[in-house]
Design a protein around this motif. Structure first.
Motif: not given
Length: 296
Positions: A141-158, A237-245
């Motif tokens: 739908i043209g929102l490429d900028g909103l694509a994320r590493l959802w589970l691999g980014d500490g800001k969005t994982a939880l 989770s990426v790893g045991p409670g990651g990324p970076d806890d």
């Protein structure tokens, strides 16, 4: 006559209660003495170290990160899940029920019949950064900028894991609240309408007070669930409670110490601490949400 009835009831309950005592109550009880040892899980020898594990736990920075995450989940998840469940239930029961309400109930409840493992694997495909459903939809739908590493980014994982918990938990409480609302006599709503009450006022003045015991139970379940959240966090989770806890929670940290590091004594201390926090917060929830029971 009464003695025969009680013997019949006891005979039915004896086996399940015995199984529950062996596989649920017994491990809980054993955790308390183990928490005061340095037992490594597989060794036959161990030493009593008093409160050493608890002192170490008090100075463990990862534990405090996990506790902070659990407290955040404790505050947010019950509010989100119960609020959404009440909204959907009220919508389904509005004016005696909306057309197709039975189908909606099945759709809402469907995640509740799936196992945690299936839900975790399913959402792994949804959050997969390259070919996942979510990023694929955003790009389509043209929102490429909103694509994320959802589970691999500490800001969005939880937050991503929280979204899965909400998706999987709302359906059960929709069914629970819908059953409670359907038991309220329609005459009460008719009287409220005659008094000039709208839909929102009827919900606040009639529905919510009459189902408050059910809401209180749901909040208590959510408090326990937010503190014991483990399976989805472990799978997603990426790893045991990651990324970076970033997704570290107490139950996962307890599991990691026991089965990865072989620190069963320390893991038991974490478990005992979690048990005490759970009991205190559950009792506090019942205390703070207590109201006079409304009869009808």
């Amino acid at each position: 006559m009464h003695h025969g009835k009680y013997r019949f009831i006891i005979s039915l309950l004896a086996v399940p209660l015995a199984v529950y005592a062996v596989f649920v109550v017994s491990p809980y009880v054993q955790a308390f003495p183990i928490a005061f040892t340095n037992w490594e899980g597989l060794s036959a020898s161990y030493q009593y170290i008093g409160f050493g594990n608890f002192v170490t736990l008090f100075h463990d920075s990862v534990f405090w990160v996990a506790l902070r995450h659990n407290l955040f989940l404790l505050v947010s998840l019950p509010v989100i899940i119960v609020t959404l469940s009440l909204f959907f239930s009220a919508a389904l029961n509005y004016q005696g029920g909306v057309p197709g309400s039975r189908i909606y109930k099945v759709v809402y409840f469907f995640p509740g019949v799936l196992s945690i493992a299936i839900i975790g694997v399913l959402w792994q495909f949804v959050f997969e950064p390259r070919n996942g459903l979510l990023n694929g939809f955003l790009r389509a739908i043209g929102l490429d900028g909103l694509a994320r590493l959802w589970l691999g980014d500490g800001k969005t994982a939880l937050g991503s894991i929280m979204a899965v918990v909400v998706w999987g938990g709302v359906g059960f409480y929709v069914v629970l609240f819908t059953a409670a609302m359907s038991a309220i006599p329609r005459e009460l709503y008719e009287a409220a309408t005659l008094d000039g009450a709208g839909a929102v006022q009827s919900f606040r003045r009639v529905t919510l007070p009459l189902i408050w015991n059910t809401v209180q139970t749901a909040l208590a379940f959510q408090v326990i669930g937010a503190l014991d959240l483990f399976a989805l966090v472990k799978i997603l989770s990426v790893g045991p409670g990651g990324p970076d806890d970033a997704t570290q929670v107490i139950s996962l940290y307890m599991y990691t110490n026991a089965f990865t590091y072989g620190k069963f004594g320390y893991a038991s201390a974490i478990g005992v601490t979690l048990f005490l926090i759970n009991m205190i917060l559950t009792l506090l929830t019942f205390r703070l949400t207590r109201r006079e029971r409304v009869e009808y």
